[in-house]
Design an enzyme around this catalytic site. Structure first.
Site, PDB file in Angstrom:
ATOM      1  N   ASN A   1      11.599   9.266 -19.487  1.00  0.00           N
ATOM      2  CA  ASN A   1      11.152   8.808 -18.173  1.00  0.00           C
ATOM      3  C   ASN A   1      12.016   7.606 -17.822  1.00  0.00           C
ATOM      4  O   ASN A   1      12.216   6.728 -18.636  1.00  0.00           O
ATOM      5  CB  ASN A   1       9.667   8.396 -18.240  1.00  0.00           C
ATOM      6  CG  ASN A   1       9.170   7.870 -16.900  1.00  0.00           C
ATOM      7  OD1 ASN A   1       9.819   8.088 -15.875  1.00  0.00           O
ATOM      8  ND2 ASN A   1       8.054   7.175 -16.920  1.00  0.00           N
ATOM      9  N   GLY A   2      12.579   7.597 -16.603  1.00  0.00           N
ATOM     10  CA  GLY A   2      13.445   6.486 -16.189  1.00  0.00           C
ATOM     11  C   GLY A   2      14.765   7.042 -15.700  1.00  0.00           C
ATOM     12  O   GLY A   2      14.880   8.223 -15.370  1.00  0.00           O
TER      13      GLY A   2
ATOM     14  N   LYS B   1      -3.256  11.268   3.420  1.00  0.00           N
ATOM     15  CA  LYS B   1      -1.994  10.782   2.826  1.00  0.00           C
ATOM     16  C   LYS B   1      -0.805  11.505   3.450  1.00  0.00           C
ATOM     17  O   LYS B   1       0.250  10.946   3.608  1.00  0.00           O
ATOM     18  CB  LYS B   1      -1.999  10.994   1.307  1.00  0.00           C
ATOM     19  CG  LYS B   1      -0.776  10.413   0.617  1.00  0.00           C
ATOM     20  CD  LYS B   1      -0.656   8.916   0.840  1.00  0.00           C
ATOM     21  CE  LYS B   1       0.646   8.352   0.348  1.00  0.00           C
ATOM     22  NZ  LYS B   1       0.885   6.962   0.819  1.00  0.00           N
TER      23      LYS B   1
ATOM     24  N   GLU C   1      -5.023   0.056   9.235  1.00  0.00           N
ATOM     25  CA  GLU C   1      -5.365   1.231   8.428  1.00  0.00           C
ATOM     26  C   GLU C   1      -6.517   0.971   7.475  1.00  0.00           C
ATOM     27  O   GLU C   1      -7.339   1.830   7.232  1.00  0.00           O
ATOM     28  CB  GLU C   1      -4.152   1.646   7.588  1.00  0.00           C
ATOM     29  CG  GLU C   1      -3.079   2.381   8.329  1.00  0.00           C
ATOM     30  CD  GLU C   1      -2.082   2.970   7.357  1.00  0.00           C
ATOM     31  OE1 GLU C   1      -1.250   2.215   6.840  1.00  0.00           O
ATOM     32  OE2 GLU C   1      -2.137   4.183   7.113  1.00  0.00           O
TER      33      GLU C   1
ATOM     34  N   GLU D   1       4.791  -3.030  10.884  1.00  0.00           N
ATOM     35  CA  GLU D   1       4.288  -2.484   9.626  1.00  0.00           C
ATOM     36  C   GLU D   1       3.110  -3.308   9.115  1.00  0.00           C
ATOM     37  O   GLU D   1       2.107  -2.766   8.653  1.00  0.00           O
ATOM     38  CB  GLU D   1       5.419  -2.429   8.589  1.00  0.00           C
ATOM     39  CG  GLU D   1       5.011  -1.988   7.205  1.00  0.00           C
ATOM     40  CD  GLU D   1       4.329  -0.620   7.149  1.00  0.00           C
ATOM     41  OE1 GLU D   1       4.397   0.131   8.125  1.00  0.00           O
ATOM     42  OE2 GLU D   1       3.689  -0.335   6.112  1.00  0.00           O
TER      43      GLU D   1
ATOM     44  N   ARG E   1       0.423  10.921 -11.837  1.00  0.00           N
ATOM     45  CA  ARG E   1       1.713  10.251 -11.641  1.00  0.00           C
ATOM     46  C   ARG E   1       2.632  11.111 -10.784  1.00  0.00           C
ATOM     47  O   ARG E   1       3.696  10.668 -10.374  1.00  0.00           O
ATOM     48  CB  ARG E   1       2.370   9.965 -12.998  1.00  0.00           C
ATOM     49  CG  ARG E   1       1.560   9.058 -13.899  1.00  0.00           C
ATOM     50  CD  ARG E   1       2.090   9.060 -15.318  1.00  0.00           C
ATOM     51  NE  ARG E   1       3.333   8.330 -15.430  1.00  0.00           N
ATOM     52  CZ  ARG E   1       3.422   7.018 -15.670  1.00  0.00           C
ATOM     53  NH1 ARG E   1       2.322   6.321 -15.799  1.00  0.00           N
ATOM     54  NH2 ARG E   1       4.574   6.423 -15.771  1.00  0.00           N
TER      55      ARG E   1
ATOM     56  N   TRP F   1       9.282  14.158 -12.526  1.00  0.00           N
ATOM     57  CA  TRP F   1       9.351  13.849 -11.095  1.00  0.00           C
ATOM     58  C   TRP F   1      10.851  13.733 -10.823  1.00  0.00           C
ATOM     59  O   TRP F   1      11.483  12.773 -11.267  1.00  0.00           O
ATOM     60  CB  TRP F   1       8.629  12.533 -10.816  1.00  0.00           C
ATOM     61  CG  TRP F   1       8.659  12.114  -9.380  1.00  0.00           C
ATOM     62  CD1 TRP F   1       9.700  11.540  -8.704  1.00  0.00           C
ATOM     63  CD2 TRP F   1       7.622  12.254  -8.414  1.00  0.00           C
ATOM     64  NE1 TRP F   1       9.358  11.301  -7.407  1.00  0.00           N
ATOM     65  CE2 TRP F   1       8.096  11.724  -7.187  1.00  0.00           C
ATOM     66  CE3 TRP F   1       6.346  12.768  -8.455  1.00  0.00           C
ATOM     67  CZ2 TRP F   1       7.320  11.690  -6.025  1.00  0.00           C
ATOM     68  CZ3 TRP F   1       5.573  12.737  -7.303  1.00  0.00           C
ATOM     69  CH2 TRP F   1       6.055  12.220  -6.109  1.00  0.00           C
TER      70      TRP F   1
ATOM     71  N   CYS G   1       7.716  10.023 -14.227  1.00  0.00           N
ATOM     72  CA  CYS G   1       7.392  11.151 -15.103  1.00  0.00           C
ATOM     73  C   CYS G   1       6.277  10.756 -16.076  1.00  0.00           C
ATOM     74  O   CYS G   1       5.945   9.598 -16.240  1.00  0.00           O
ATOM     75  CB  CYS G   1       8.639  11.511 -15.905  1.00  0.00           C
ATOM     76  SG  CYS G   1      10.073  11.723 -14.844  1.00  0.00           S
TER      77      CYS G   1
ATOM     78  N   LYS H   1      -0.634  -1.790   8.453  1.00  0.00           N
ATOM     79  CA  LYS H   1      -1.351  -1.921   7.172  1.00  0.00           C
ATOM     80  C   LYS H   1      -2.752  -2.474   7.416  1.00  0.00           C
ATOM     81  O   LYS H   1      -3.742  -1.982   6.896  1.00  0.00           O
ATOM     82  CB  LYS H   1      -0.601  -2.860   6.211  1.00  0.00           C
ATOM     83  CG  LYS H   1       0.630  -2.308   5.554  1.00  0.00           C
ATOM     84  CD  LYS H   1       0.395  -1.241   4.524  1.00  0.00           C
ATOM     85  CE  LYS H   1       0.374   0.151   5.030  1.00  0.00           C
ATOM     86  NZ  LYS H   1       1.483   0.795   5.629  1.00  0.00           N
TER      87      LYS H   1
ATOM     88  N   HIS I   1       5.703 -12.490  27.897  1.00  0.00           N
ATOM     89  CA  HIS I   1       5.722 -11.525  29.016  1.00  0.00           C
ATOM     90  C   HIS I   1       4.394 -10.808  29.140  1.00  0.00           C
ATOM     91  O   HIS I   1       4.346  -9.605  29.356  1.00  0.00           O
ATOM     92  CB  HIS I   1       6.883 -10.538  28.806  1.00  0.00           C
ATOM     93  CG  HIS I   1       8.212 -11.209  28.782  1.00  0.00           C
ATOM     94  ND1 HIS I   1       8.814 -11.740  29.884  1.00  0.00           N
ATOM     95  CD2 HIS I   1       9.037 -11.494  27.737  1.00  0.00           C
ATOM     96  CE1 HIS I   1       9.958 -12.296  29.561  1.00  0.00           C
ATOM     97  NE2 HIS I   1      10.134 -12.149  28.259  1.00  0.00           N
TER      98      HIS I   1
HETATM   99  C1  AGP Z   1       1.406   4.710   6.319  1.00  0.00           C
HETATM  100  O1  AGP Z   1       0.649   3.652   5.740  1.00  0.00           O
HETATM  101  C2  AGP Z   1       0.508   5.744   6.933  1.00  0.00           C
HETATM  102  N1  AGP Z   1      -0.283   6.329   5.911  1.00  0.00           N
HETATM  103  C3  AGP Z   1       1.214   6.740   7.846  1.00  0.00           C
HETATM  104  O2  AGP Z   1       1.630   6.015   8.975  1.00  0.00           O
HETATM  105  C4  AGP Z   1       2.477   7.445   7.274  1.00  0.00           C
HETATM  106  O3  AGP Z   1       3.513   6.510   7.119  1.00  0.00           O
HETATM  107  C5  AGP Z   1       2.928   8.523   8.264  1.00  0.00           C
HETATM  108  O4  AGP Z   1       1.902   9.478   8.360  1.00  0.00           O
HETATM  109  C6  AGP Z   1       4.243   9.209   7.850  1.00  0.00           C
HETATM  110  O5  AGP Z   1       4.056   9.845   6.622  1.00  0.00           O
HETATM  111  P1  AGP Z   1       5.361  10.340   5.802  1.00  0.00           P
HETATM  112  O6  AGP Z   1       6.128   9.114   5.456  1.00  0.00           O
HETATM  113  O7  AGP Z   1       4.813  11.047   4.600  1.00  0.00           O
HETATM  114  O8  AGP Z   1       6.143  11.240   6.716  1.00  0.00           O
END
Ligand code: AGP
Length: 602
Positions: A99-100, A597, A485, A478, A27, A75, A2, A482, A501
């Protein structure tokens, strides 16, 4: 996360508050409100949604004369985003913003209700103002009442309180959530981040945990457990955007560093001494559930995959994981004894939302683990567990993944306890491990400097393999995602046992292998997999609490007593590695090419 603003002085207060809240929009929030005390009168306004709605509500109001004022963007963590739940919260003659998370609010609320005090909202925050008024009624001393109130609070809070009984005073307290005090002559400002006071205050004091006090007549009286104390202000930074990044180079960097705090927030009120509690889950929610199917995309899918190992190993419940875009078209066989779990940071991912609708049409009960209350997926689900990561601005998800994984681990223990498939000793051991995670997520200067140095060696080559076993396989996926991306270098996450394999054919000195080698999960097996690669001249970067002499690069970890704590510590390392490589390549870490995003299209 928040946003809080406050002001005490003779200036017009509405604009100060609204402008300050505007600067805190980054935020993230889902409702907002302001309250003003001047010339003995209390004014307050609240609105759901964007600040524009609050501006419209207050367009015919202006304040005048000396007074006190507080504002808040919320939030949602406890209670839906509604006007009733929006801050400031009102008692009979006082207002509070916060906030918290007040971890002991249910007990405090029960005590107050037993004394006949009515609560209007579902929030933990409202407890603060009723406690204050109860103590004021007893002591007739506003500061003493505030001090006694703060003494009762457990958990994280940054709070401001104004009251008719002390119209020339703002009370403040800080513990675990950020808050600062800004000064410009006799004008005194409060905010959760300095962006809200840039251009207003000339210098600031950043409150420390456990500090509280009051501002009156142009002076701040600051206290901690040892009584009243002196303090020294700092000049205020001039640039708003850098202030939003709070000194970090990128939002992604800030969010990696925030993980320790927000994972702690995700646990607040849920991880108890010998059990897990979700106020979002009704007692019988899991009655009749014999299996779990988790559906997600991208990083959220990796959190799902991680949790699937835990659901079966610890909670002894069958768990399958699906990529949402595949699930939608595979004509899946679904049964009503299956709980359909979606995971989504944004709560707006089209593939995940459509998969959820499919499962609901098939009659499955649904639960989502999500970071944005009131999002489409939250609204579509039977219930939601909020991850409380705060807004995540970096497109490459970090703190959202960390809080998703923690929320799922808590859910595993919760279900295991409900099903009687986890004994007390195991439960307490898991909870004890959980409590170590915020510490394991702390980024040290030594670690970050080491990763910065070694990242210079990984700017070329014909690709990366991230390899791991068990829960470290989804972590390898993951880590590879990262890197892809934000550096645009090719990387694959792979089960370590699978390299022989086929993929091992790629092994040579230009193939970089990031090997996740935890002490507590199949160490000897992963060690031999890495030796096979090293024997074929692959370049190895080993991440492990145990020294590994064949590593070309070695990043030591410190936590080596529980696989999930090792998981979180290694997660931070893979995030920092991807970021440092991307920075060296000159990429836009926060806004990588081709990515959004929230992927709201198919
Ligand atoms: C994660 O780094 C990516 N930006 C992307 O894979 C993301 O996780 C995916 O689009 C799912 O998004 P969501 O968690 O908002 O559903």
């Amino acid at each position: 996360m928040c946003g809080i603003v406050g002001y005490i002085g003779p200036k017009e207060k509405k604009e100060i508050l609204l402008d300050g809240l505007q600067e805190l929009e980054y935020r993230g929030y889902d409702s907002a409100g302001i309250a003003i005390v001047e010339e003995g009168a209390l004014h307050h306004f609240k609105a759901v949604g964007k600040l524009e709605n609050l501006r419209r509500k207050t367009e015919n109001f202006t304040s005048s004369g000396f007074g006190t004022a507080i504002g808040h963007t919320r939030w949602a963590t406890h209670g839906k985003p509604t006007e009733l739940n929006a801050h400031p919260h009102l008692g009979k003659f006082s207002y509070v913003v916060h906030n918290g998370i007040i971890e002991n609010y249910q007990a405090l609320k029960r005590e107050l209700q037993e004394e006949g005090i009515d609560f209007l909202s579902q929030t933990d925050t409202e407890t603060i103002v009723h406690l204050f008024e109860k103590y004021y009624t007893e002591t007739q001393d506003a500061f003493e009442a505030f001090r006694k109130t703060v003494e009762k609070l457990e958990g994280a809070y940054a709070t401001l309180l104004i009251t008719e009984v002390a119209p020339d005073t703002i009370f403040f307290a800080k513990n675990g959530s950020p808050m600062l005090i800004g000064f410009d002559g006799d004008d005194i400002y409060f905010a959760s981040s300095d962006t809200a006071v840039i251009g207003k205050a000339k210098e600031v004091y950043y409150l420390e945990d456990g500090e509280y006090g009051y501002a009156k007549s142009g002076k701040v009286h600051l206290f901690d457990a040892n009584g009243e104390k002196e303090f020294t202000c700092k000049p205020l930074p001039a640039d708003k955007l850098s202030a939003q990044k709070e000194g970090y180079r990128f939002f992604m960097e800030k969010e990696i560093y925030e993980q320790s705090e927000v994972v702690g927030d995700a646990m607040l009120g849920r991880v108890q001494d010998e059990s897990i509690y979700f106020e979002e889950l009704s007692e019988g929610f899991f009655d009749g559930i014999e299996a779990i199917k988790i559906c997600a995309c991208g990083t959220s899918y990796h959190a799902a995959l991680t949790a699937s190992y835990l659901f079966e190993r610890i909670a002894k419940i069958r768990c399958e994981v699906e990529i949402a875009s595949e699930f939608r078209y595979k004509e899946p066989l679904l049964s009503s004894d299956t709980l359909f779990v979606t995971i989504s940071q944004s709560g707006e991912t089209a593939d995940t939302l459509e998969a959820l609708k499919m499962a609901k049409r098939a009659g499955l009960k649904s639960l989502t683990v999500c970071n944005v209350d009131n999002s489409s997926i939250v609204r579509e689900s039977d219930t939601a567990i909020l991850t409380r990561a705060g807004i995540e601005k970096g497109v490459a998800s970090t703190k959202a993944f960390a809080t998703q994984t923690m929320a799922l681990w808590m859910l595993v223990l919760y279900i295991g306890e409900k099903r009687g498939t986890i004994d007390k000793e195991t439960l307490c051991r898991e909870i004890d491990a959980m409590r170590h995670v915020p510490k394991a997520l702390k980024v040290t200067d030594t670690l970050h400097a080491r990763i910065h140095r070694l990242s210079k060696r990984y700017l070329h080559g014909h690709g990366f393999f991230f390899i791991g076993r068990d829960i470290f396989y989804p972590l390898a996926l993951e880590g590879a995602l990262k890197l892809k991306e934000i550096s645009y270098l090719h990387a694959e996450g792979y089960p370590a046992g699978e390299m022989k394999h086929g993929p091992i054919a790629l092994a040579d000195s230009e193939l970089f292998t990031i090997a996740l080698m935890p002490k507590t999960m199949h160490y000897e097996k992963i060690k031999s997999n890495v030796e096979e690669l090293s024997a074929r001249d692959a370049t190895i970067c080993a991440i492990s609490p145990l020294p590994f002499e064949l590593a070309d690069d070695f990043i030591p970890t410190t936590f080596d007593t529980h696989p999930m704590v090792e998981f979180f510590e290694m997660m931070v390392i893979t995030q920092l590695l991807a970021m440092e490589i991307a920075i060296r390549l000159g990429n836009d870490v926060d806004m990588p090419r081709n990515l959004a995003k929230s992927v709201t299209v198919e």
